[in-house]
Enzyme design. Structure first.
Site, PDB file in Angstrom:
ATOM      1  N   TRP A  63       0.917  -1.354   0.259  1.00  0.00           N
ATOM      2  CA  TRP A  63       0.312   0.236  -0.306  1.00  0.00           C
ATOM      3  C   TRP A  63       0.691   1.346  -0.141  1.00  0.00           C
ATOM      4  O   TRP A  63       2.032   1.116   0.780  1.00  0.00           O
ATOM      5  CB  TRP A  63      -0.820  -0.005   1.082  1.00  0.00           C
ATOM      6  CG  TRP A  63      -2.050   0.967   1.484  1.00  0.00           C
ATOM      7  CD1 TRP A  63      -3.031   1.638   0.365  1.00  0.00           C
ATOM      8  CD2 TRP A  63      -2.305   1.649   2.412  1.00  0.00           C
ATOM      9  NE1 TRP A  63      -3.702   2.166   0.773  1.00  0.00           N
ATOM     10  CE2 TRP A  63      -2.992   2.881   2.770  1.00  0.00           C
ATOM     11  CE3 TRP A  63      -1.075   1.680   3.830  1.00  0.00           C
ATOM     12  CZ2 TRP A  63      -3.259   3.533   3.406  1.00  0.00           C
ATOM     13  CZ3 TRP A  63      -1.792   2.884   4.787  1.00  0.00           C
ATOM     14  CH2 TRP A  63      -2.742   3.891   4.656  1.00  0.00           C
ATOM     15  N   ASP A 144       0.029  -5.013  10.324  1.00  0.00           N
ATOM     16  CA  ASP A 144      -0.839  -3.851   9.122  1.00  0.00           C
ATOM     17  C   ASP A 144      -2.638  -5.175   9.375  1.00  0.00           C
ATOM     18  O   ASP A 144      -1.861  -5.705   8.456  1.00  0.00           O
ATOM     19  CB  ASP A 144      -0.463  -3.038   8.287  1.00  0.00           C
ATOM     20  CG  ASP A 144      -1.410  -1.942   7.439  1.00  0.00           C
ATOM     21  OD1 ASP A 144      -3.038  -1.868   7.911  1.00  0.00           O
ATOM     22  OD2 ASP A 144      -1.396  -1.240   7.162  1.00  0.00           O
ATOM     23  N   LYS A 180     -13.296  -0.401   6.429  1.00  0.00           N
ATOM     24  CA  LYS A 180     -13.713  -1.806   5.429  1.00  0.00           C
ATOM     25  C   LYS A 180     -14.296  -2.151   6.266  1.00  0.00           C
ATOM     26  O   LYS A 180     -15.655  -2.257   6.124  1.00  0.00           O
ATOM     27  CB  LYS A 180     -12.502  -1.923   4.728  1.00  0.00           C
ATOM     28  CG  LYS A 180     -11.781  -1.137   3.739  1.00  0.00           C
ATOM     29  CD  LYS A 180     -10.865  -0.417   4.823  1.00  0.00           C
ATOM     30  CE  LYS A 180      -9.729  -0.110   3.567  1.00  0.00           C
ATOM     31  NZ  LYS A 180      -8.858   1.048   4.422  1.00  0.00           N
TER      32      LYS A 180
HETATM   33  N1  PLP Z   1      -3.251  -0.178   5.432  1.00  0.00           N
HETATM   34  C1  PLP Z   1      -3.205  -1.166   4.201  1.00  0.00           C
HETATM   35  C2  PLP Z   1      -2.844  -2.136   4.162  1.00  0.00           C
HETATM   36  C3  PLP Z   1      -4.538  -0.119   3.664  1.00  0.00           C
HETATM   37  O1  PLP Z   1      -4.947  -0.523   2.534  1.00  0.00           O
HETATM   38  C4  PLP Z   1      -5.487   0.779   3.914  1.00  0.00           C
HETATM   39  C5  PLP Z   1      -6.805   1.841   3.292  1.00  0.00           C
HETATM   40  O2  PLP Z   1      -6.443   1.482   2.450  1.00  0.00           O
HETATM   41  C6  PLP Z   1      -4.311   0.910   6.249  1.00  0.00           C
HETATM   42  C7  PLP Z   1      -3.995   0.457   5.629  1.00  0.00           C
HETATM   43  C8  PLP Z   1      -5.131   2.345   5.576  1.00  0.00           C
HETATM   44  O3  PLP Z   1      -6.639   2.363   5.996  1.00  0.00           O
HETATM   45  P1  PLP Z   1      -7.245   3.112   7.128  1.00  0.00           P
HETATM   46  O4  PLP Z   1      -6.278   4.325   7.738  1.00  0.00           O
HETATM   47  O5  PLP Z   1      -8.410   4.001   6.235  1.00  0.00           O
HETATM   48  O6  PLP Z   1      -7.987   2.426   8.516  1.00  0.00           O
END
Ligand code: PLP
Length: 333
Positions: A63, A144, A180
């Site tokens: 990501w 993560d 999500k």
């Molecule tokens: N980590 C990964 C691998 C992700 O794909 C995402 C979201 O796109 C996130 C973290 C962070 O998501 P959020 O900050 O919206 O909880």
């Protein structure tokens, strides 16, 4: 600064297990975080403050924001092999070599499930080998987990990677997100936890995490945390949520099958078995940036230029149109 104690308690049960001995022994330092991103950032700052000479090993690809997060926390980054373009699967041998060759005591960022952007996860046996080797090298695994429940439809099963590391006696860190799996993207609700040696260390680590939070954002917002703790704290609401998470994950899995079948029916000369072998919200299709550009210009289909399809956007109504367009732009390659 630590946010909702109730929300954090319920969130730890999802990651570490309902009857986790680590929760009972109060060995986990945990704070509410600004969703998964905020949890990663808080950890990166913690890492910089207390292990100023350390680096973070990040998978290729990952990501994109992981790079920004650790860069802005001034933690040097290294990469480890992950995706194997030819098989559109995991480059397990190269990954293991990188784990072995990293200096002892390195930090490794691992996607707990539903790897973004590839949708490629290690098997259970591969996780066991990764855990073993990380232990041998004394590395620190940081998970993560942005998609718990979105891979298999079962949050327990999706936490398997973490549970394997816990069985093996690692100290670990975890970033959790409800963006999500509870649809709370705009509420920024998540959790950062660090498994410590004992309760005394956990109290100290939590206090340091709070000290990092104080000058950054003081305290996390309360509304999303109340939604989470209300749902997870009530057995009826929790089982309804679990059912709905499964509906969402099953729908995505169904769309993978439909997309692959449609491409095969159209007589595509390419193999599309990776569409159903990959898991989670994303399909790393293998399309080139030029092919993606054609999808955008000629068919008004939008995705990232690395060929990553958000499977959540595929429906019974548009899967035929999508398959036809993909076939058109890839058949001569
Ligand atoms: N980590 C990964 C691998 C992700 O794909 C995402 C979201 O796109 C996130 C973290 C962070 O998501 P959020 O900050 O919206 O909880």
């Amino acid at each position: 600064m630590g946010g909702s104690v109730k929300m954090v308690e319920e969130t730890l049960k999802l990651a570490y297990g309902e009857d986790s001995k680590f929760i009972k022994d109060k060995r986990i330092a945990a704070v509410q975080a600004l969703s998964g991103t905020g949890a990663c950032r808080l950890f990166a700052d913690f890492q910089k403050r207390f292990r100023p000479d350390s680096q973070i090993y990040i998978p290729v690809p990952t990501w994109a924001n992981h790079h920004n997060i650790w860069r802005d926390a001034h933690v040097p980054q290294r990469t480890y092999h992950y995706y194997h373009p030819e098989s559109k699967g995991l480059d397990f041998a190269a990954l293991m070599d990188d784990v072995k060759n990293a200096p002892n005591g390195s930090f490794f960022l691992l996607h707990a499930c539903a790897h973004n952007p590839t949708g490629v996860d290690p098997s259970e046996d591969q996780w066991r080998e990764i855990s073993y080797q990380i232990k041998v090298k004394g590395h620190f695994p940081f998970f993560d987990m942005a998609y718990q429940g979105f891979a298999s439809g079962d949050p327990e099963r999706d936490a398997k990677s973490i549970r394997i590391f816990l069985e093996d006696g690692h100290a670990i860190g975890i970033a959790q997100s409800y963006a999500k799996n509870m649809g709370l993207y705009g509420q920024r609700v998540g959790c950062l936890s660090v498994l410590c040696e004992d309760e005394k260390q956990a109290i100290a680590v939590k206090s340091q995490l709070q000290q990092l939070a104080r000058p950054m954002y003081s305290n996390p917002p309360v509304h999303g945390a109340l939604i989470v703790s209300t749902i997870l704290g009530n057995p009826d609401l929790k089982s309804l949520w679990l059912k709905e998470v499964k509906v969402m994950a099953d729908r995505i899995i169904g769309m993978r099958t439909a997309l692959r079948e449609n491409l095969e029916k159209l007589g595509s000369p390419l193999s599309w078995k990776h569409i159903t072998e990959q898991i989670g919200m994303f399909c790393y299709s293998g399309m080139t940036p030029e092919q993606v550009d054609r999808l955008t210009k000629e068919y008004h289909i939008y995705m990232t230029r690395n060929g990553r399809i958000s499977m959540a956007g595929v429906t019974t109504g548009n899967v035929g149109y999508l398959a036809n367009a993909i076939n058109e732009v890839t058949k001569s390659s």
